[in-house]
Every structure is written in structure tokens, then in C-alpha cells.
Design a protein around this motif. Structure first.
Motif, PDB file in Angstrom:
ATOM      1  N   TYR A 182      -7.194   1.953  -9.677  1.00  0.00           N
ATOM      2  CA  TYR A 182      -6.265   0.932  -9.152  1.00  0.00           C
ATOM      3  C   TYR A 182      -6.977  -0.124  -8.317  1.00  0.00           C
ATOM      4  CZ  TYR A 182      -6.294   3.390  -4.642  1.00  0.00           C
ATOM      5  OH  TYR A 182      -6.677   3.958  -3.455  1.00  0.00           O
ATOM      6  N   THR A 231       2.205   1.709  -3.458  1.00  0.00           N
ATOM      7  CA  THR A 231       1.129   2.101  -4.380  1.00  0.00           C
ATOM      8  C   THR A 231       0.817   3.591  -4.235  1.00  0.00           C
ATOM      9  OG1 THR A 231       0.180  -0.105  -4.356  1.00  0.00           O
ATOM     10  CG2 THR A 231      -1.307   1.662  -4.975  1.00  0.00           C
ATOM     11  N   GLY A 267     -10.642   6.503   3.261  1.00  0.00           N
ATOM     12  CA  GLY A 267     -10.351   5.911   4.574  1.00  0.00           C
ATOM     13  C   GLY A 267      -9.577   4.607   4.474  1.00  0.00           C
ATOM     14  N   SER A 268      -9.336   4.132   3.250  1.00  0.00           N
ATOM     15  CA  SER A 268      -8.579   2.881   3.096  1.00  0.00           C
ATOM     16  C   SER A 268      -7.134   3.122   3.486  1.00  0.00           C
ATOM     17  CB  SER A 268      -8.653   2.406   1.643  1.00  0.00           C
ATOM     18  OG  SER A 268      -7.952   3.318   0.814  1.00  0.00           O
ATOM     19  N   THR A 269      -6.381   2.048   3.632  1.00  0.00           N
ATOM     20  CA  THR A 269      -4.973   2.198   3.989  1.00  0.00           C
ATOM     21  C   THR A 269      -4.259   3.024   2.919  1.00  0.00           C
ATOM     22  OG1 THR A 269      -5.141   0.000   4.942  1.00  0.00           O
ATOM     23  CG2 THR A 269      -2.935   0.916   4.735  1.00  0.00           C
ATOM     24  N   VAL A 270      -4.501   2.700   1.650  1.00  0.00           N
ATOM     25  CA  VAL A 270      -3.867   3.469   0.569  1.00  0.00           C
ATOM     26  C   VAL A 270      -4.319   4.929   0.656  1.00  0.00           C
ATOM     27  CG1 VAL A 270      -3.655   3.772  -1.931  1.00  0.00           C
ATOM     28  CG2 VAL A 270      -3.716   1.471  -0.980  1.00  0.00           C
ATOM     29  N   ARG A 330     -17.628   6.744   2.057  1.00  0.00           N
ATOM     30  CA  ARG A 330     -19.023   6.309   1.902  1.00  0.00           C
ATOM     31  C   ARG A 330     -19.814   6.403   3.208  1.00  0.00           C
ATOM     32  NH1 ARG A 330     -18.751  -0.330   1.499  1.00  0.00           N
ATOM     33  NH2 ARG A 330     -17.266  -0.627   3.187  1.00  0.00           N
ATOM     34  N   ARG A 331     -19.127   6.709   4.330  1.00  0.00           N
ATOM     35  CA  ARG A 331     -19.819   6.762   5.629  1.00  0.00           C
ATOM     36  C   ARG A 331     -19.604   8.127   6.264  1.00  0.00           C
ATOM     37  NH1 ARG A 331     -17.327   4.194   9.425  1.00  0.00           N
ATOM     38  NH2 ARG A 331     -15.445   3.728   8.238  1.00  0.00           N
ATOM     39  N   ASN A 375       0.799  -1.222   0.000  1.00  0.00           N
ATOM     40  CA  ASN A 375       0.000   0.000   0.000  1.00  0.00           C
ATOM     41  C   ASN A 375       0.837   1.279   0.000  1.00  0.00           C
ATOM     42  OD1 ASN A 375      -2.452  -1.254  -0.274  1.00  0.00           O
ATOM     43  ND2 ASN A 375      -2.771  -1.512   1.918  1.00  0.00           N
ATOM     44  N   LYS A 392      -5.849  -3.506   9.568  1.00  0.00           N
ATOM     45  CA  LYS A 392      -5.830  -4.677   8.674  1.00  0.00           C
ATOM     46  C   LYS A 392      -5.547  -5.954   9.446  1.00  0.00           C
ATOM     47  CE  LYS A 392      -4.564  -3.704   4.455  1.00  0.00           C
ATOM     48  NZ  LYS A 392      -5.612  -4.136   3.529  1.00  0.00           N
ATOM     49  N   ALA A 398     -15.991  -0.929   7.699  1.00  0.00           N
ATOM     50  CA  ALA A 398     -15.414  -0.253   8.873  1.00  0.00           C
ATOM     51  C   ALA A 398     -14.532  -1.192   9.692  1.00  0.00           C
ATOM     52  CB  ALA A 398     -16.542   0.329   9.736  1.00  0.00           C
ATOM     53  N   HIS A 399     -13.746  -2.016   8.999  1.00  0.00           N
ATOM     54  CA  HIS A 399     -12.972  -3.027   9.742  1.00  0.00           C
ATOM     55  C   HIS A 399     -11.774  -2.459  10.483  1.00  0.00           C
ATOM     56  CE1 HIS A 399      -9.762  -3.192   6.765  1.00  0.00           C
ATOM     57  NE2 HIS A 399     -10.615  -3.475   5.810  1.00  0.00           N
ATOM     58  N   LEU A 406     -13.352  -1.809  -5.490  1.00  0.00           N
ATOM     59  CA  LEU A 406     -13.978  -2.252  -4.237  1.00  0.00           C
ATOM     60  C   LEU A 406     -15.481  -2.470  -4.365  1.00  0.00           C
ATOM     61  CD1 LEU A 406     -11.993   0.086  -1.829  1.00  0.00           C
ATOM     62  CD2 LEU A 406     -12.040  -2.402  -1.668  1.00  0.00           C
ATOM     63  N   SER A 407     -16.161  -1.663  -5.183  1.00  0.00           N
ATOM     64  CA  SER A 407     -17.622  -1.782  -5.274  1.00  0.00           C
ATOM     65  C   SER A 407     -18.038  -3.081  -5.945  1.00  0.00           C
ATOM     66  CB  SER A 407     -18.201  -0.596  -6.038  1.00  0.00           C
ATOM     67  OG  SER A 407     -17.686  -0.583  -7.353  1.00  0.00           O
ATOM     68  N   LEU A 442       0.226  -2.955  -9.374  1.00  0.00           N
ATOM     69  CA  LEU A 442       1.595  -3.127  -8.872  1.00  0.00           C
ATOM     70  C   LEU A 442       2.297  -4.324  -9.523  1.00  0.00           C
ATOM     71  CD1 LEU A 442       3.179  -1.439  -6.868  1.00  0.00           C
ATOM     72  CD2 LEU A 442       2.248  -2.828  -5.021  1.00  0.00           C
ATOM     73  N   PHE A 488      -3.753   1.111 -12.960  1.00  0.00           N
ATOM     74  CA  PHE A 488      -2.442   0.893 -12.334  1.00  0.00           C
ATOM     75  C   PHE A 488      -2.530  -0.427 -11.581  1.00  0.00           C
ATOM     76  CE2 PHE A 488       0.120   0.778  -8.512  1.00  0.00           C
ATOM     77  CZ  PHE A 488       1.380   0.966  -9.048  1.00  0.00           C
TER      78      PHE A 488
HETATM   79  N1  LIG Z   1      -3.655  -1.833  -8.203  1.00  0.00           N
HETATM   80  C1  LIG Z   1      -2.782  -2.096  -7.262  1.00  0.00           C
HETATM   81  O1  LIG Z   1      -1.639  -2.449  -7.521  1.00  0.00           O
HETATM   82  C2  LIG Z   1      -3.203  -1.987  -5.833  1.00  0.00           C
HETATM   83  C3  LIG Z   1      -2.250  -1.923  -4.810  1.00  0.00           C
HETATM   84  C4  LIG Z   1      -2.693  -1.775  -3.483  1.00  0.00           C
HETATM   85  C5  LIG Z   1      -4.053  -1.708  -3.207  1.00  0.00           C
HETATM   86  N2  LIG Z   1      -4.928  -1.806  -4.242  1.00  0.00           N
HETATM   87  C6  LIG Z   1      -6.382  -1.733  -4.020  1.00  0.00           C
HETATM   88  O2  LIG Z   1      -6.656  -0.595  -3.252  1.00  0.00           O
HETATM   89  C7  LIG Z   1      -7.890  -0.761  -2.576  1.00  0.00           C
HETATM   90  C8  LIG Z   1      -7.709  -0.349  -1.124  1.00  0.00           C
HETATM   91  O3  LIG Z   1      -6.865  -1.280  -0.480  1.00  0.00           O
HETATM   92  P1  LIG Z   1      -6.536  -1.117   1.076  1.00  0.00           P
HETATM   93  O4  LIG Z   1      -5.707  -2.265   1.477  1.00  0.00           O
HETATM   94  O5  LIG Z   1      -6.021   0.258   1.291  1.00  0.00           O
HETATM   95  O6  LIG Z   1      -7.998  -1.233   1.680  1.00  0.00           O
HETATM   96  P2  LIG Z   1      -8.468  -1.304   3.207  1.00  0.00           P
HETATM   97  O7  LIG Z   1      -7.448  -0.682   4.103  1.00  0.00           O
HETATM   98  O8  LIG Z   1      -8.925  -2.687   3.487  1.00  0.00           O
HETATM   99  O9  LIG Z   1      -9.728  -0.346   3.248  1.00  0.00           O
HETATM  100  C9  LIG Z   1     -10.848  -0.546   2.450  1.00  0.00           C
HETATM  101  C10 LIG Z   1     -11.558   0.795   2.360  1.00  0.00           C
HETATM  102  O10 LIG Z   1     -12.422   0.800   1.243  1.00  0.00           O
HETATM  103  C11 LIG Z   1     -13.669   1.293   1.601  1.00  0.00           C
HETATM  104  N3  LIG Z   1     -14.672   0.575   0.796  1.00  0.00           N
HETATM  105  C12 LIG Z   1     -14.875  -0.764   0.750  1.00  0.00           C
HETATM  106  N4  LIG Z   1     -15.872  -1.056  -0.122  1.00  0.00           N
HETATM  107  C13 LIG Z   1     -16.280   0.127  -0.615  1.00  0.00           C
HETATM  108  C14 LIG Z   1     -17.295   0.494  -1.541  1.00  0.00           C
HETATM  109  N5  LIG Z   1     -18.074  -0.426  -2.122  1.00  0.00           N
HETATM  110  N6  LIG Z   1     -17.453   1.801  -1.816  1.00  0.00           N
HETATM  111  C15 LIG Z   1     -16.685   2.734  -1.235  1.00  0.00           C
HETATM  112  N7  LIG Z   1     -15.714   2.460  -0.333  1.00  0.00           N
HETATM  113  C16 LIG Z   1     -15.524   1.169  -0.042  1.00  0.00           C
HETATM  114  C17 LIG Z   1     -13.811   0.986   3.081  1.00  0.00           C
HETATM  115  O11 LIG Z   1     -14.676   1.927   3.641  1.00  0.00           O
HETATM  116  P3  LIG Z   1     -15.356   1.725   5.092  1.00  0.00           P
HETATM  117  O12 LIG Z   1     -14.334   2.292   6.057  1.00  0.00           O
HETATM  118  O13 LIG Z   1     -16.566   2.541   4.969  1.00  0.00           O
HETATM  119  O14 LIG Z   1     -15.606   0.269   5.278  1.00  0.00           O
HETATM  120  C18 LIG Z   1     -12.367   1.170   3.574  1.00  0.00           C
HETATM  121  O15 LIG Z   1     -12.115   2.518   3.870  1.00  0.00           O
HETATM  122  C19 LIG Z   1      -8.277  -2.238  -2.774  1.00  0.00           C
HETATM  123  O16 LIG Z   1      -9.197  -2.306  -3.839  1.00  0.00           O
HETATM  124  C20 LIG Z   1      -6.976  -2.868  -3.194  1.00  0.00           C
HETATM  125  O17 LIG Z   1      -7.172  -4.034  -3.968  1.00  0.00           O
HETATM  126  C21 LIG Z   1      -4.536  -1.934  -5.530  1.00  0.00           C
END
Ligand SMILES: NC(=O)c1ccc[n+]([C@@H]2O[C@H](COP(=O)([O-])OP(=O)(O)OC[C@H]3O[C@@H](n4cnc5c(N)ncnc54)[C@H](OP(=O)(O)O)[C@@H]3O)[C@@H](O)[C@H]2O)c1
Length: 350
Positions: A251, A140, A163-166, A186-187, A137, A342, A338-339, A254-255, A286, A284
């Protein structure tokens, strides 16, 4: 060193909770250019679950050990041609298979062999529960902001799932670089949290109109750069909110996470705005970045991430530890709304 170890193995493609089994496997031996890592902690990324569901960008050969992203551990043994590394050294191992490129061993096991060109020594002040998330993350976030979009100080950057880690890392990096962020969540409860992190503007799709709010915030010039990991309707709205000539880097999706029908994994773009407003939407990933980047350049980018973390610019929230035996609970948490922190698999106490 023991002869056998515990590993979380999927026998076939399927829903992770159904196909994963805890197994005993022989501890592998490192070959030329490889190190044997005793894993301390390894995260459960949503993408790890999609790999097992057979709906990610690559599919490993089954049976496969789960966890195709990253881990932290200590070097337990070294093969020939591994100068510069020491037994006992703590390292992050990047287990992302390059595309196109060779596959890499899964991380959800007590020991794994890794190419030493994919190992990064980590400073002792970073805990195992943070260090095991150093590569995917934070890297990324760095690549999206600086290399993919080259966002300049003073420019707006629009991002979804802020709010995701990224998303949090994008906010921290943007603050450091003088970039202004428009953050979509979304919240409603997430709004104050994102503001407290330093997000300049926050839009909540629960009760606000994304397009109208972006226009209010960025004015007639609009937002020229955006990153999206939600796709679907939200991704489409972000593309509409871009200024003419703007760029959107997608990248994640999620939806669509529960979708298995490829036809449902879409972002409905408006042809008018792609043609007449010459907006660019591209992806994009990784894995493909690793496939297109030399091991030296990749390590350089990872070292940059490590420095940003050491300087306190980026912080990686510690994950929630689970022993392998409680994998069912950890998997549910990984995709719960809202987990918070990680979920991680950990192999012994810190
Ligand atoms: N392309 C790449 O190389 C690459 C690299 C790294 C990560 N990613 C992608 O980046 C995304 C985020 O990863 P992460 O590890 O940072 O995630 P994470 O920390 O697990 O957090 C997920 C976040 O997404 C939100 N979310 C989940 N479903 C949603 C929806 N349907 N609509 C709107 N918001 C939603 C959640 O909101 P709530 O707090 O409301 O639950 C939470 O804030 C993932 O899709 C992951 O696959 C891609």
C-alpha cells in the motif's frame, strides 16, 4: 465571512518547496449537495507531496491547491439539498479524489467546498489536531486488516514501517482483534517503542535478517498475511518471508520516495515463489477503494473508524501545528526520518 482567503497553491508539477506559493483566493460558494467548510487543521501526508511531484496515482489540474487527503473544520454555509447538516457543525472532510471519479478541492486553504456525502461529524472529545487525520490512515489500517486480508484472531500479520501512523494503528487494531503482529522497523531505537505499543514481535532491518527472524518467530507454518508500505528490497523480502499461498498487500513505497524514474519504483519478486508457492502480491489504494465503493458504504466504514477512536481502541496522535506561512519547514519535517508526530497546517488556535 471574508471575501478572500489564504491558500497554498502549486502552479505546476515540481518539488513542493519550489512550486508552492501562498496566494489569496476568493472564498468559494457551496453548490447543490455541498458545504463550505472553514478549515481548522489539515495534515501533510507524504502522498500530498507526491501528488505535487506528479508521481502519484492521479495528477490534478495545475494550478492546484495542495492537500488531497483530509481536513477538519466547521460548516460555514450549506448549498441546496444538504439536509441533515447544520451550520457550525464540526466535520471531517474527506478530500481524496476517487479513482475513477471526480476530483476534489485541495485542503491547504482556509475554506473549501465539499460534497456532504464526504463529511463525517466528529465527537468533541477528539481534538482538531487528531480529528484532521481520522480518515486516511485509520481507514487504511481498518480496511487492510479486516477487508483486504480478513486476518483472523490468532493469525500472524507481518507489517513493514511499523512505526508509521498506519503501522501503529494496525498494531492497536490487531491487539483489539486478537491478531499477532510481526513488526518491521528500520531503526533500533524504534524497537522498544513498538513493543510498548503492543507489537508482539519486532524485527529491526538495521541489524537483523528479516527472513531468518520471520522463520524463527512464525516457525515452519510461516506468516500467511502481510502488508507493506516500503516496497523495494524490503517489500521483496516480505514476499519471500510469506508462507506458500500467502498474501501480501502493498500500500506504499516509502523506500522509493525520492525516485522520479518509474522504472525504479519496483518490488523485485521471485518468480519461483510466485509460481510454485502461489504467493499473491496485490496493491491497495484508498482512492481506488473510494472509486469502487458507494458513498454510503464509505461513510459506514468511516463511522466504524470513528467508533473505534471514540472507544479508545484506535488513538490518533496529535500532529505538529504549522501556520501556512511556515510551509517550507512543515514540508521538510513531513519527510524527515524519525519525524514523530505528523505536521499539520492549522488556521487558528484550538
Ligand atoms: N495506499 C493507500 O491508500 C495509503 C493510505 C494511507 C497511507 N499510505 C502510505 O502508507 C505509508 C505510511 O504513511 P504514514 O502516514 O503512516 O507515514 P508516517 O506516519 O509519515 O511514517 C513514516 C514511517 O515510515 C518509515 N519509513 C520511511 N522511509 C522508510 C524506508 N525507506 N524504509 C523503512 N521505513 C521507512 C519511517 O520510519 P522512521 O521512524 O525510522 O523514520 C516512519 O516510521 C506511506 O507510504 C503512505 O503513502 C497509503
Amino acid at each position: 465571512m471574508p471575501q478572500t482567503m489564504r491558500a497554498l497553491v502549486a502552479g505546476k508539477v515540481g518539488e513542493p518547496a519550489d512550486v508552492l506559493r501562498l496566494e489569496s483566493r476568493p472564498v468559494p460558494a457551496p453548490r447543490t449537495g455541498q458545504a463550505l467548510i472553514r478549515v481548522k487543521a489539515t495534515p501533510i501526508h507524504a502522498s500530498d507531496l507526491h501528488v505535487l511531484r506528479g508521481r502519484y496515482g492521479f495528477t490534478p489540474e495545475f494550478p492546484t491547491v495542495g492537500g488531497h487527503m483530509e481536513c477538519v473544520g466547521h460548516i460555514e454555509a450549506l448549498g441546496p439539498d444538504t439536509d441533515g447538516f447544520k451550520i457550525g457543525e464540526r466535520v471531517v472532510a474527506v478530500a481524496i479524489p476517487a479513482v475513477p471519479g471526480p476530483s476534489v478541492a485541495g485542503t491547504w486553504q482556509e475554506y473549501l467546498v465539499a460534497d456532504t456525502r464526504r463529511l463525517l461529524p466528529v465527537p468533541s472529545q477528539l481534538s482538531d489536531y487528531s480529528a484532521c487525520q481520522l480518515a486516511v490512515n485509520p481507514l487504511t489500517a481498518l480496511l487492510l486488516v479486516t477487508r483486504e486480508l480478513d486476518v483472523q484472531p490468532g493469525e500472524w500479520l507481518l507489517q513493514t514501517a511499523a512505526g508509521s501512523t498506519v503501522g501503529r494503528l494496525v498494531i492497536a487494531l490487531s491487539k483489539h482483534l486478537g491478531i499477532r503482529t510481526v513488526n518491521v522497523v528500520r531503526r533500533r531505537e524504534a524497537v522498544a517503542e513498538i513493543k510498548a505499543l503492543g507489537g508482539d514481535e519486532v524485527i529491526c532491518t538495521e541489524d537483523e535478517d528479516l527472513l531468518r527472524r520471520v522463520a524463527e518467530i512464525a516457525g515452519p507454518d510461516g506468516v500467511r498475511k502481510a502488508v507493506d508500505c516500503v516496497a523495494g528490497v524490503v517489500g521483496a523480502q516480505v514476499s519471500q518471508a510469506l508462507a506458500p499461498g500467502g498474501q501480501l498487500v502493498v500500500y506504499g513505497a516509502l523506500s522509493t520516495h525520492r525516485q522520479t524514474d518509474p522504472a525504479a519504483l519496483t518490488i523485485p519478486l521471485q518468480a519461483r515463489s510466485v509460481i510454485y508457492e502461489t504467493k499473491a502480491v496485490r496493491g491497495f489504494w484508498l482512492n481506488r477503494w473510494f472509486g469502487a465503493t458507494s458513498p454510503e458504504d464509505a461513510l459506514r466504514a468511516l463511522s466504524e473508524v470513528r467508533s473505534l477512536v471514540a472507544e479508545g481502541v484506535l488513538s490518533i496522535p496529535e500532529g505538529q501545528p504549522f501556520p501556512l506561512e511556515r510551509f517550507g519547514e512543515a514540508l521538510v519535517l513531513a519527510e524527515s526520518p524519525a519525524h514523530g508526530a505528523k505536521p499539520l497546517f492549522v488556521f487558528d488556535a484550538q
